[in-house]
Structures are given as structure tokens and as C-alpha cells.
Design a protein around this motif. Structure first.
Motif, short mmCIF file in Angstrom:
data_model
loop_
_atom_site.label_atom_id
_atom_site.label_comp_id
_atom_site.label_asym_id
_atom_site.label_seq_id
_atom_site.Cartn_x
_atom_site.Cartn_y
_atom_site.Cartn_z
N THR A 2 -70.00 6.81 53.01
CA THR A 2 -69.57 5.45 53.27
C THR A 2 -68.05 5.40 53.41
O THR A 2 -67.33 5.98 52.61
CB THR A 2 -70.00 4.53 52.12
N MET A 3 -67.60 4.69 54.42
CA MET A 3 -66.16 4.53 54.64
C MET A 3 -65.61 3.47 53.69
O MET A 3 -66.24 2.44 53.47
CB MET A 3 -65.89 4.10 56.08
N LEU A 4 -64.44 3.73 53.14
CA LEU A 4 -63.77 2.75 52.30
C LEU A 4 -63.15 1.68 53.20
O LEU A 4 -62.64 2.00 54.29
CB LEU A 4 -62.68 3.42 51.47
N PRO A 5 -63.16 0.42 52.76
CA PRO A 5 -62.54 -0.63 53.58
C PRO A 5 -61.03 -0.46 53.63
O PRO A 5 -60.43 0.11 52.72
CB PRO A 5 -62.94 -1.92 52.86
N SER A 6 -60.44 -0.97 54.69
CA SER A 6 -58.99 -0.94 54.81
C SER A 6 -58.48 -2.34 55.08
O SER A 6 -59.19 -3.21 55.58
CB SER A 6 -58.56 0.02 55.92
N VAL A 7 -57.23 -2.56 54.70
CA VAL A 7 -56.58 -3.86 54.87
C VAL A 7 -55.23 -3.61 55.53
O VAL A 7 -54.48 -2.74 55.10
CB VAL A 7 -56.39 -4.54 53.49
N ASP A 8 -54.93 -4.36 56.59
CA ASP A 8 -53.64 -4.25 57.26
C ASP A 8 -52.67 -5.26 56.67
O ASP A 8 -53.00 -6.45 56.53
CB ASP A 8 -53.80 -4.50 58.76
N VAL A 9 -51.48 -4.79 56.31
CA VAL A 9 -50.44 -5.64 55.73
C VAL A 9 -49.09 -5.25 56.34
O VAL A 9 -49.01 -4.26 57.06
CB VAL A 9 -50.38 -5.50 54.18
N HIS A 10 -48.06 -6.00 56.02
CA HIS A 10 -46.69 -5.66 56.42
C HIS A 10 -45.91 -5.35 55.16
O HIS A 10 -45.98 -6.10 54.17
CB HIS A 10 -46.04 -6.80 57.20
N CYS A 11 -45.14 -4.28 55.19
CA CYS A 11 -44.31 -3.91 54.05
C CYS A 11 -43.32 -5.04 53.76
O CYS A 11 -42.64 -5.53 54.67
CB CYS A 11 -43.56 -2.61 54.35
N PRO A 12 -43.22 -5.47 52.48
CA PRO A 12 -42.28 -6.54 52.16
C PRO A 12 -40.82 -6.09 52.21
O PRO A 12 -39.92 -6.92 52.16
CB PRO A 12 -42.69 -6.94 50.74
N VAL A 21 -55.94 1.63 52.27
CA VAL A 21 -57.35 1.91 52.04
C VAL A 21 -57.69 1.42 50.64
O VAL A 21 -57.00 1.74 49.68
CB VAL A 21 -57.64 3.42 52.19
N VAL A 22 -58.76 0.62 50.54
CA VAL A 22 -59.13 -0.04 49.29
C VAL A 22 -60.32 0.67 48.66
O VAL A 22 -61.33 0.91 49.32
CB VAL A 22 -59.48 -1.51 49.55
N ASP A 23 -60.20 1.01 47.38
CA ASP A 23 -61.32 1.57 46.63
C ASP A 23 -62.21 0.41 46.21
O ASP A 23 -61.96 -0.24 45.20
CB ASP A 23 -60.83 2.35 45.41
N VAL A 44 -49.28 -4.16 45.07
CA VAL A 44 -50.45 -4.56 45.86
C VAL A 44 -51.44 -5.25 44.94
O VAL A 44 -51.80 -4.72 43.89
CB VAL A 44 -51.12 -3.33 46.51
N VAL A 45 -51.90 -6.44 45.33
CA VAL A 45 -52.95 -7.16 44.60
C VAL A 45 -54.11 -7.32 45.57
O VAL A 45 -54.00 -7.98 46.60
CB VAL A 45 -52.46 -8.54 44.11
N VAL A 46 -55.23 -6.67 45.24
CA VAL A 46 -56.41 -6.65 46.10
C VAL A 46 -57.47 -7.57 45.51
O VAL A 46 -57.72 -7.55 44.30
CB VAL A 46 -56.98 -5.22 46.23
N SER A 47 -58.09 -8.38 46.37
CA SER A 47 -59.16 -9.25 45.92
C SER A 47 -60.26 -9.29 46.96
O SER A 47 -60.07 -8.90 48.11
CB SER A 47 -58.62 -10.66 45.65
N VAL A 48 -61.42 -9.77 46.54
CA VAL A 48 -62.56 -9.91 47.44
C VAL A 48 -63.08 -11.34 47.32
O VAL A 48 -63.16 -11.89 46.22
CB VAL A 48 -63.67 -8.86 47.13
N ASP A 49 -63.38 -11.97 48.47
CA ASP A 49 -63.87 -13.34 48.42
C ASP A 49 -65.39 -13.37 48.26
O ASP A 49 -66.03 -12.32 48.20
CB ASP A 49 -63.40 -14.14 49.64
N GLU A 50 -65.96 -14.56 48.22
CA GLU A 50 -67.40 -14.69 47.98
C GLU A 50 -68.25 -14.14 49.12
O GLU A 50 -69.44 -13.86 48.94
CB GLU A 50 -67.76 -16.15 47.70
N ASP A 51 -67.64 -13.94 50.31
CA ASP A 51 -68.35 -13.36 51.44
C ASP A 51 -68.23 -11.84 51.49
O ASP A 51 -68.73 -11.20 52.41
CB ASP A 51 -67.84 -13.95 52.76
N GLY A 52 -67.52 -11.26 50.52
CA GLY A 52 -67.36 -9.81 50.48
C GLY A 52 -66.20 -9.29 51.31
O GLY A 52 -66.08 -8.09 51.52
N GLU A 53 -65.34 -10.20 51.80
CA GLU A 53 -64.19 -9.79 52.60
C GLU A 53 -63.03 -9.42 51.68
O GLU A 53 -62.68 -10.18 50.78
CB GLU A 53 -63.77 -10.92 53.55
#
Length: 64
Positions: A2-12, A21-23, A44-53
Motif C-alpha cells: 500500500t502506498m502512503l498518502p502524500s500532502v503537498d505544502v509550501h515551505c514556510p 509523505v504521511v504515515d 508539521v501538523v498532520v490531520s485527517v478529516d471525517e472523509d479520510g482526507e
């Protein structure tokens, strides 16, 4: 495998786009990761919404 999800952000710090890449087995989390471009430490603060995003908020160490 299974591939781990990834999130695109901009460096502050440098503003460059980076992909994190999010575990997803760890759930919501907070950690520090170095920017892949300028090597400065990003909070980095990672969260997941009720839809799994997954989403990530990033900040400098001074902004936390």
C-alpha cells in the motif's frame, strides 16, 4: 504493498513546494521535518478529516 498518502505544502521559510509523505498508520500527528530544498526545520501538523482526507499545516519553529 500500500502506498502512503502524500500532502503537498509550501515551505514556510523558502516558499518552495514540497511533498510530505504521511504515515497514515499513526493518525493525527505533529513532528519536525527538514525542508527538502533549504534544509530548515519545519513543524508539521498532520490531520485527517471525517472523509479520510489528509491535510498538513506547516510552520516555522518561531511560529509554533
Amino acid at each position: 504493498m500500500t502506498m502512503l498518502p502524500s500532502v503537498d505544502v509550501h515551505c514556510p521559510y523558502c516558499g518552495e513546494p514540497i511533498t510530505l509523505v504521511v504515515d497514515d498508520s499513526a493518525g493525527a500527528q505533529r513532528y519536525i521535518e527538514d525542508c527538502q530544498v533549504c534544509c530548515r526545520p519545519i513543524t508539521v501538523v498532520v490531520s485527517v478529516d471525517e472523509d479520510g482526507e489528509w491535510s498538513a499545516d506547516v510552520a516555522t519553529e518561531d511560529d509554533v
